[in-house]
Motif scaffolding. Sequence first.
Motif, PDB file in Angstrom:
ATOM      1  N   UNK A 149      -0.468   7.151   5.152  1.00 26.25           N
ATOM      2  CA  UNK A 149      -0.625   5.732   4.810  1.00 26.25           C
ATOM      3  C   UNK A 149      -0.345   4.899   6.056  1.00 26.25           C
ATOM      4  N   UNK A 150      -1.400   4.673   6.835  1.00 22.34           N
ATOM      5  CA  UNK A 150      -1.282   3.972   8.108  1.00 22.34           C
ATOM      6  C   UNK A 150      -0.693   2.575   7.946  1.00 22.34           C
ATOM      7  N   UNK A 151      -1.220   1.824   6.992  1.00 23.32           N
ATOM      8  CA  UNK A 151      -0.793   0.428   6.835  1.00 23.32           C
ATOM      9  C   UNK A 151       0.676   0.331   6.445  1.00 23.32           C
ATOM     10  N   UNK A 152       1.116   1.226   5.592  1.00 25.01           N
ATOM     11  CA  UNK A 152       2.524   1.207   5.192  1.00 25.01           C
ATOM     12  C   UNK A 152       3.420   1.490   6.391  1.00 25.01           C
ATOM     13  N   UNK A 187      -3.927   4.840   0.559  1.00 25.78           N
ATOM     14  CA  UNK A 187      -3.506   6.200   0.875  1.00 25.78           C
ATOM     15  C   UNK A 187      -4.718   6.996   1.350  1.00 25.78           C
ATOM     16  N   UNK A 188      -4.554   7.713   2.473  1.00 26.16           N
ATOM     17  CA  UNK A 188      -5.694   8.393   3.059  1.00 26.16           C
ATOM     18  C   UNK A 188      -6.402   7.478   4.044  1.00 26.16           C
ATOM     19  N   UNK A 189      -7.582   7.899   4.473  1.00 24.85           N
ATOM     20  CA  UNK A 189      -8.272   7.189   5.546  1.00 24.85           C
ATOM     21  C   UNK A 189      -9.135   6.048   5.003  1.00 24.85           C
ATOM     22  N   UNK A 190      -9.037   4.895   5.681  1.00 26.70           N
ATOM     23  CA  UNK A 190     -10.005   3.822   5.472  1.00 26.70           C
ATOM     24  C   UNK A 190      -9.569   2.713   4.536  1.00 26.70           C
ATOM     25  N   UNK A 191     -10.009   1.506   4.865  1.00 26.07           N
ATOM     26  CA  UNK A 191      -9.862   0.362   3.981  1.00 26.07           C
ATOM     27  C   UNK A 191      -8.736  -0.576   4.339  1.00 26.07           C
ATOM     28  N   UNK A 192      -7.662  -0.073   4.929  1.00 23.22           N
ATOM     29  CA  UNK A 192      -6.491  -0.925   5.159  1.00 23.22           C
ATOM     30  C   UNK A 192      -6.762  -2.000   6.204  1.00 23.22           C
ATOM     31  N   UNK A 193      -7.575  -1.678   7.218  1.00 30.08           N
ATOM     32  CA  UNK A 193      -7.889  -2.671   8.238  1.00 30.08           C
ATOM     33  C   UNK A 193      -8.850  -3.728   7.690  1.00 30.08           C
ATOM     34  N   UNK A 194      -9.790  -3.313   6.825  1.00 33.05           N
ATOM     35  CA  UNK A 194     -10.682  -4.278   6.180  1.00 33.05           C
ATOM     36  C   UNK A 194      -9.893  -5.215   5.267  1.00 33.05           C
TER      37      UNK A 194
END
Length: 403
Positions: A169-172, A282-289
């Motif tokens: 979870x990159x954003x977290x 959770x997982x890849x993608x979406x948090x930057x959008x």
Amino acid sequence: MKSHCGCTKSTKVKAAVCLLLVYLVIHIYDARLNSNIASREIQTESINDLEVFQDSHSPFTVVGNVTSKVNGVRRQSTCDYQLKPNDNSLRISSVSWADIEEANIVVSSGGKYSPTDCVAAYKIAIIIPLRDREDQLKTLLSHMHPVWQRQMLDYQVYVISQAGTGLFNRAKLLNIGVSEASKDAPYDCYVFHDVDLILEDEDCLYTCELNNPRHISHHIDLFSYKPISYYAPCNPSLESATVFSLIFPKLYGDEETQGFGGVSMMTGEQFASVNGFSNLYWGWGGEDDDMYHRIRKQAYSVVNPYGTKCSFRMIRHQHETGNAKNPTRFSLLRHAKARMRKEGFNSLRYRTLSKEFKSLYTNITVDIGQPSPTMMNFLTQRFLPVGIFACHAKMPWQAKKGR
């Protein structure tokens, strides 16, 4: 009378009327559905309802109010960075930690540096989300520590390491980086930096802008240095997502989604204004959008004042199994603006396992838990095609109370 295709004019008229009726029915259905979803969000998106999104571990503490935690005091800069000749010949080679430390003896314990003969405008926390990938971290710090020093930054490097083998979870981790860094010093500029991106031209300065967030990794060698933007399915900038708006996004006033991943910068005030990153991806993608739309919701623009000077080389790596693509990222993105006040930095929960002040960085290992069973069930959904079904998927907090 028959036309050249064998159809009568009346048949053509009937067909046109049928198409018009189908168009109207879909619009009415979508309008009612979006209205119902919006009203449910307004009524039910409290912190308690959003517990369904949190991790499955209970002892974590909630970070709480963001504004009082991340705002430093900007200073009057006396540093005068001069553009330097650059041959753009980035050389990536394998080095040891000992070699990097020897080449950066001016860096203090914990990866801290400040210029000795001037005062930098910002006190900067450089936050790197990580799990494993130590070789890439060595390459990044070997190259970037000297660059940051030559740019006369007052900075400290924080590596936020996710423990365990569950979903990444990159954003977290980025939210945690802000939370932990703000305990050490009154930072007023936060740099969010992926470990696999290496700056090619050091005249691209790592500083914040007072009026708008910065995103400087538009130009990456893997994508032929072309900026990436796209019309996302389920774009929250649309009042309603319909079959027609998915096919003709420009006609329906859709806004192109620009990336905010890779390397980006925000002041404490900007970060607080958008309530940080969403913790739900959770997982890849979406948090930057999701962050891009939070920024736009607050009437900020995403800027890059240096243009193509901000170019990056991506260090190739294998995609981790714990960072597989999130199939529900577009469904979550649809509600990005609606839930930003209730979910983000102010609902962040985690457990700090260790904090180590290494020679070149501060390593903070954290347990972020895993998605709750309800959230995990949601994450395993598949929408084929993505389109309208993903956009109108019932969110877990709606399913929780049978709505």
